[in-house]
Design a protein around this motif. Structure first.
Motif, PDB file in Angstrom:
ATOM      1  N   LEU B 162     -14.263 -18.456   7.573  1.00  0.00           N
ATOM      2  CA  LEU B 162     -13.445 -19.589   7.145  1.00  0.00           C
ATOM      3  C   LEU B 162     -13.021 -19.439   5.691  1.00  0.00           C
ATOM      4  O   LEU B 162     -11.911 -19.805   5.307  1.00  0.00           O
ATOM      5  CB  LEU B 162     -14.284 -20.872   7.330  1.00  0.00           C
ATOM      6  N   ILE B 169      -6.386 -20.270   8.333  1.00  0.00           N
ATOM      7  CA  ILE B 169      -6.968 -21.024   9.436  1.00  0.00           C
ATOM      8  C   ILE B 169      -6.166 -22.316   9.535  1.00  0.00           C
ATOM      9  O   ILE B 169      -5.995 -22.998   8.541  1.00  0.00           O
ATOM     10  CB  ILE B 169      -8.432 -21.396   9.129  1.00  0.00           C
ATOM     11  N   SER B 170      -5.697 -22.603  10.717  1.00  0.00           N
ATOM     12  CA  SER B 170      -4.927 -23.840  10.802  1.00  0.00           C
ATOM     13  C   SER B 170      -5.863 -25.027  10.993  1.00  0.00           C
ATOM     14  O   SER B 170      -6.976 -24.895  11.500  1.00  0.00           O
ATOM     15  CB  SER B 170      -3.944 -23.764  11.967  1.00  0.00           C
ATOM     16  N   ALA B 171      -5.398 -26.175  10.557  1.00  0.00           N
ATOM     17  CA  ALA B 171      -6.206 -27.386  10.656  1.00  0.00           C
ATOM     18  C   ALA B 171      -6.520 -27.683  12.110  1.00  0.00           C
ATOM     19  O   ALA B 171      -7.630 -28.096  12.456  1.00  0.00           O
ATOM     20  CB  ALA B 171      -5.442 -28.545  10.023  1.00  0.00           C
ATOM     21  N   LEU B 173      -6.815 -25.565  14.602  1.00  0.00           N
ATOM     22  CA  LEU B 173      -7.843 -24.655  15.104  1.00  0.00           C
ATOM     23  C   LEU B 173      -9.217 -25.103  14.621  1.00  0.00           C
ATOM     24  O   LEU B 173     -10.190 -25.121  15.380  1.00  0.00           O
ATOM     25  CB  LEU B 173      -7.563 -23.230  14.621  1.00  0.00           C
ATOM     26  N   LEU B 174      -9.271 -25.489  13.354  1.00  0.00           N
ATOM     27  CA  LEU B 174     -10.554 -25.866  12.770  1.00  0.00           C
ATOM     28  C   LEU B 174     -11.142 -27.078  13.490  1.00  0.00           C
ATOM     29  O   LEU B 174     -12.347 -27.227  13.628  1.00  0.00           O
ATOM     30  CB  LEU B 174     -10.363 -26.161  11.277  1.00  0.00           C
ATOM     31  N   PRO B 183     -11.142 -17.144  17.394  1.00  0.00           N
ATOM     32  CA  PRO B 183     -10.559 -16.022  16.635  1.00  0.00           C
ATOM     33  C   PRO B 183     -11.440 -14.777  16.675  1.00  0.00           C
ATOM     34  O   PRO B 183     -10.938 -13.660  16.744  1.00  0.00           O
ATOM     35  CB  PRO B 183     -10.459 -16.560  15.214  1.00  0.00           C
ATOM     36  N   THR B 566     -18.449 -27.381   4.719  1.00  0.00           N
ATOM     37  CA  THR B 566     -17.003 -27.222   4.850  1.00  0.00           C
ATOM     38  C   THR B 566     -16.220 -28.474   4.539  1.00  0.00           C
ATOM     39  O   THR B 566     -15.032 -28.397   4.277  1.00  0.00           O
ATOM     40  CB  THR B 566     -16.663 -26.839   6.298  1.00  0.00           C
ATOM     41  N   LEU B 568     -15.870 -30.669   6.793  1.00  0.00           N
ATOM     42  CA  LEU B 568     -15.345 -31.099   8.085  1.00  0.00           C
ATOM     43  C   LEU B 568     -15.951 -32.435   8.453  1.00  0.00           C
ATOM     44  O   LEU B 568     -17.070 -32.763   8.046  1.00  0.00           O
ATOM     45  CB  LEU B 568     -15.716 -30.083   9.165  1.00  0.00           C
ATOM     46  N   ASN B 569     -15.216 -33.159   9.269  1.00  0.00           N
ATOM     47  CA  ASN B 569     -15.706 -34.441   9.750  1.00  0.00           C
ATOM     48  C   ASN B 569     -16.825 -34.190  10.767  1.00  0.00           C
ATOM     49  O   ASN B 569     -16.621 -33.502  11.768  1.00  0.00           O
ATOM     50  CB  ASN B 569     -14.518 -35.149  10.416  1.00  0.00           C
TER      51      ASN B 569
END
Lengths: 209, 785
Positions: B162, B169-171, B173-174, B183, B566, B568-569
């Motif tokens: 990452l 990295i697209s949002a 995909l994440l 990937p 990260t 991330l939520n």
């Protein structure tokens, strides 16, 4: 023509004589090229800031970058995890304490983003020429900047523009991604010393050969 | 059929010229009717001339399943033409590609061009089933982690990817694949697809080297590359398109593929046949002039051979429904053996010029008939071999030879005798040698003993080489282009492969997975450099379900830590894990556009192809239930070896069969007299080849049948000698030279098969002539050997 004495040694390499860019643009880009790449090796610290629309805060990572004309680029990530990424002309090797994966760049769309930096820094004139169109060039004493757009369909899917700027060394690369993301890589404390690779560095390059 | 009227003719006609004339007229009418029937069939395009060389070869002795796989695989490998464009710039490369593709689309010679891989579409399809697709490394990491409870490696793996600079990295995909499993799966697969330096542009491998741009375009043939018509058509088309591209864009074109090798082989064979043909025609003209002071025999022989070919074509086409081009070429040459009958008759007629032609013919008829029958018996043995091509050649030659014989027998007595005094004088030494030998019992015994010793030793030294590859000739230009393309694009494909069977799709998939694991091991050991298997992209259902379970088992603590690193939520990660089972399994129907889809033969059968193989032993050692290793080239070589051995037995059988026939006709005391020379000739022929280290192969052994037929004729003609030693020995000498001109010149061929055939015939007829001259007593003298 202009600023002949400029000492661009950072290995930015841009040519795009076949694009729609004007002769002047191409000329200036060539000027940058004319002074390119006299340093076979550059070391710098880097901080990468990756912004994605869905993330609350940017992803920040940092570490050391090593460019060696002969081998390629080595990114030694120290935060938030320890990981090494080696990019050579043909391969990308990703290594952590426990895992290791190797990617042949040719067959992977993800490779083009990674090699982009290598191409910019190593002065692979033909590759850059093939891959990009020069949109803007600014070339002044002690400072230069350039903006590129990708030509290849693969790269177009990933990036809209690539900007780079610097002085004696490359200082910042900004990648504007297609889906609203943006990556800024800032280089600090660039140096061409020490000129020798240490054991760990040369081992990593050998692994990705 | 010729035989019935013929026996009547024998009993009564020669005394009665009207019968003789009637028969001639009848035969002429038959020929004319056949000719007009054939001509009208030809005009209506009902004559089918087969040009596919593979139709001559026996089908491999495989199970029906392997047979099907074999066909599919050989079409995968052989039905492709690799075109490489070499351009000075990227834009001319593109222009040239467009032009090539446009011309290809317009031509019926090719299937519509299809890019190698639409990676974007494939990626999208696979993405729909991402939960079921894990890279091998992730499978390993997850199964280790599940045992130890330590998921740190997974964390590192995902984070380093990452955060790697320059890897976008697209949002989206994440959110859908926060740990970036997909990937990594795709990257691992992309690696396995090909490790070379070419990138895919519009689905075509493209690369840049030494300031030149290269692109590989693969065309799919519409017909078999072994079809000679198709080879001609494509050669012309390719030449034209190459020129168009060169003129418009300055782009160079290189070609390789089975088609190019097969075309080059056919062309060189063509050239040789015409060179040899011209050589042997000129030689025959001199020979006939030397022998008979007239070119008339050329005309009569032409009439005989054409009538032979005519009848042969008609009968073969009726029996087989088609005639193969090679049958026409080979068969026509075999019918040329009928020249022996003419020469023998013409010499005898010249020696008995005060008798009428019909009377001479009546006296000679029994030996001429025996000559014909023995040659037919030899060809009959050829028919018993399992080569479909040889059966056809045998039928063609037997019919043709009979017809040519009839024409000669009916036609020649009508013509006045020719002048052989000159050749008789020149060839007097032959009759002297014959006198000397026949008068000298010790000499003959010594000769036989020497030949037997020499031959026995030679036979013990003989080595066979049945490798199919060594039968091909290689064109330097084709080899060069092939090397260049291989060096640029690493197009490597071995002709060996695996077939995987099973009762159902899942069993096949699991067996294939076991095979793949072993192949990867061999790959790491450097014994093979790669493989292509559908299973790399389509895991078994069991494996797919296991992959989902592995991801579901990732502990909440790891997800929380990852979210913190990260940004991330955390809720997104929970949703991701919960939704894994919502996706559907990847099935074969999703992969119809995949380049490896062609490896899927049926639910019960798949094929796994191999790259360059450097150690065959490793592949033979692979033992997986339902997996079979197939090596068509070595299997075909094995088949050639089997047939060669069979043919060797058939020769011995042929010798015995002829001995029995001759015993019935001439009595047992005369069998040796006729059979000894040809037996010794065969022995010497193979012994001499062994001495010169010429390996034995099927085609050489096939040539032995021809020697058998011809050699026995020489001996019969000597034995039944009507006109004196000088006449018959010079006639036989001319016959030998004619055969050498017809077949012996084939030994100059670059094509191994033709060379082997020609060389054997060359040696065989020379020895047959020498031994028959020196050893076969005439019936005039009392026979005692």
């Amino acid at each position: 023509m202009i600023n002949r004495k400029v000492w661009f040694t950072s290995s930015l390499m841009v040519v795009s004589s076949f694009s729609m860019s004007s002769v002047a643009l191409a000329d200036e880009a060539s000027q940058i090229l004319a002074h390119l790449a006299t340093k076979p090796l550059v070391r710098a610290s880097f901080v990468q800031e990756k912004t994605l629309p869905s993330l609350q805060r940017p992803l920040v990572s940092s570490g050391q970058m090593l460019f060696d004309r002969q081998y390629g680029v080595l990114w030694r990530l120290s935060k938030p995890v320890q990981a090494d990424l080696v990019v050579t002309k043909t391969k990308m090797l990703q290594k952590t304490a426990r895992t290791q994966s190797e990617i042949s760049l040719a067959r992977s769309p993800y490779g083009s983003g990674a090699t982009l930096l290598l191409q910019l820094m190593s002065g692979n004139e033909a590759a850059v020429k093939q891959a990009f169109t020069v949109k803007k060039v600014n070339y002044q004493l002690q400072h230069w900047s350039i903006e590129l757009t990708p030509n290849s369909t693969d790269l177009k899917k990933l990036f809209t523009t690539i900007q780079a700027e610097g002085d004696q060394y490359i200082r910042q690369i900004t990648l504007t991604e297609n889906l609203g993301g943006k990556t800024i890589i800032r280089f600090t404390q660039p140096t061409d010393q020490p000129k020798q690779l240490d054991h760990a560095e040369s081992t990593l390059f050998q692994m990705a050969k | 059929m010729p035989k019935a009227p013929f026996s009547k003719w024998r009993s009564s006609t020669l005394r009665n010229n009207t019968w003789f004339n009637k028969l001639g007229l009848f035969w002429l009418a038959l020929l004319l009717i056949t000719a007009s029937v054939l001509a009208s069939a030809w005009l209506q395009q009902r004559i089918h001339v087969e040009t596919d060389i593979f139709k001559l070869l026996p089908k491999g002795e495989y199970s029906a399943q392997v047979q099907q796989a074999n066909q599919q695989v050989s079409s995968l490998i052989n039905q492709k033409l690799f075109v490489v464009l070499e351009a000075p710039t990227a834009s001319t490369l593109q222009q040239a590609t467009d032009q090539l593709l446009a011309e290809t689309k317009q031509s019926a010679l090719w299937q519509p061009p299809q890019p190698l891989l639409d990676s974007e579409a494939l990626g999208k399809t696979l993405y729909q089933h991402r939960a079921y697709l894990l890279s091998q490394q992730d499978q390993q990491i997850l199964s280790d982690a599940a045992q130890t409870g330590d998921y740190a490696a997974l964390n590192e793996q995902a984070l380093s990817q990452l955060l790697s600079p320059g890897v976008p990295i697209s949002a989206e995909l994440l959110k859908q694949d926060p740990l970036l499993f997909f990937p990594r799966f795709l990257l691992e697969r992309a690696n396995s697809l090909n490790g070379d330096q070419a990138t895919l542009e519009q689905g075509w491998p493209t690369l840049q080297r030494d300031n030149q741009y290269y692109r590989l375009v693969i065309l799919n043939l519409a017909k078999s590359p072994f079809n000679i018509d198709y080879q001609d058509q494509t050669s012309a088309w390719l030449e034209q398109v190459k020129q168009h591209i060169q003129q418009k864009t300055q782009v160079k074109t290189y070609l390789t593929g089975t088609l190019m090798f097969a075309s080059a082989g056919t062309q060189s064979a063509h050239q040789e046949v015409s060179t040899i043909g011209v050589g042997s025609t000129l030689g025959l003209i001199f020979l006939v002039w030397f022998g008979f002071r007239s070119l008339r025999p050329l005309a009569t022989e032409f009439a005989a051979v054409s009538s032979g070919c005519l009848m042969a074509l008609a009968v073969t086409h009726v029996l087989f429904g088609e005639v193969h081009l090679m049958t026409l070429v080979f068969g026509a040459s075999l019918i040329g053996v009928s020249v022996d009958f003419s020469f023998y008759y013409l010499s005898t007629q010249a020696a008995k010029r005060n008798m009428s032609g019909a009377t001479v013919m009546r006296e000679m008829l029994p030996s001429l008939l025996m000559g014909l029958l023995t040659t037919i018996a030899a060809y009959l043995c050829l028919m018993l071999t399992p080569f479909p091509g040889l059966k056809q050649i045998a039928v063609f030659s037997m019919t043709g030879l009979t017809a040519a014989w009839i024409t000669s027998v009916l036609l020649l007595p009508k013509l006045p005798p020719l002048d052989t005094t000159r050749s008789l004088k020149t060839l007097k030494f032959l009759a002297k040698a014959r006198h000397f030998s026949l008068a000298n019992f010790r000499f003959r015994i010594a000769l036989i003993v020497v030949v037997l010793l020499f031959g026995g030793y030679g036979l013990s030294q003989i080595k066979a080489d049945d490798q199919v590859q060594s039968l091909q000739s290689k064109n330097a230009d084709v080899v060069q282009q092939d090397a260049k393309i291989k060096q640029l694009f690493h197009q490597r494909q071995s002709s060996q492969y695996f077939v995987v069977y099973g009762d159902n799709a899942e069993q096949v998939a699991q067996r294939e997975q076991t095979l793949i694991a072993q192949l990867q091991l061999l790959q790491q050991q450097g014994k093979i450099d790669g493989y292509q298997a559908l299973g790399d992209w389509l895991p078994s259902v069991q494996q797919q379900q296991h992959s989902v379970q592995q991801q579901q088992q990732i502990p909440a603590s790891l997800l929380t830590a990852y979210a913190e690193y990260t940004g991330l939520n955390r809720a997104d990660l929970t949703t991701w894990q919960a939704d894994l089972s919502q996706q559907s399994l990847l099935s074969i129907h999703d992969l119809k556009e995949h380049p490896l889809y062609s490896l899927y033969l049926s639910e019960q059968q798949r094929v796994v192809l191999l790259g360059t193989v450097s150690d065959l032993g490793g592949l033979h050692k692979i033992k997986v239930a339902g997996v079979e290793f197939v090596d068509p080239v070595s299997d075909l070589s094995g088949l050639f070896a089997d047939y060669r051995v069979q043919a060797q037995y058939m020769i011995v059988a042929g010798l015995l069969l002829l001995s029995v026939i001759l015993m019935l006709v001439y009595g047992w005391r005369n069998v040796m007299n006729v059979m000894l020379p040809v037996s010794l000739a065969l022995l010497s022929t193979f012994a001499v080849q062994a001495f010169f280290a010429v390996p034995l192969n099927l085609f050489g052994v096939m040539a032995a049948f021809l020697i058998l037929g011809i050699g026995v004729d020489y001996a019969i003609f000597y034995q039944q000698d009507q006109a004196g030693a000088a006449s018959v020995s010079s006639a036989m000498f001319l016959c030998m030279l004619a055969t050498i001109l017809g077949f012996g010149l084939m030994s100059l061929s670059q094509t191994q098969a033709i060379h082997a055939f020609g060389l054997t015939v060359l040696l065989g007829v020379i020895f047959s002539f020498i031994y028959a001259t020196l050893l076969t007593k005439s019936n005039a003298a009392e026979v005692a050997v």
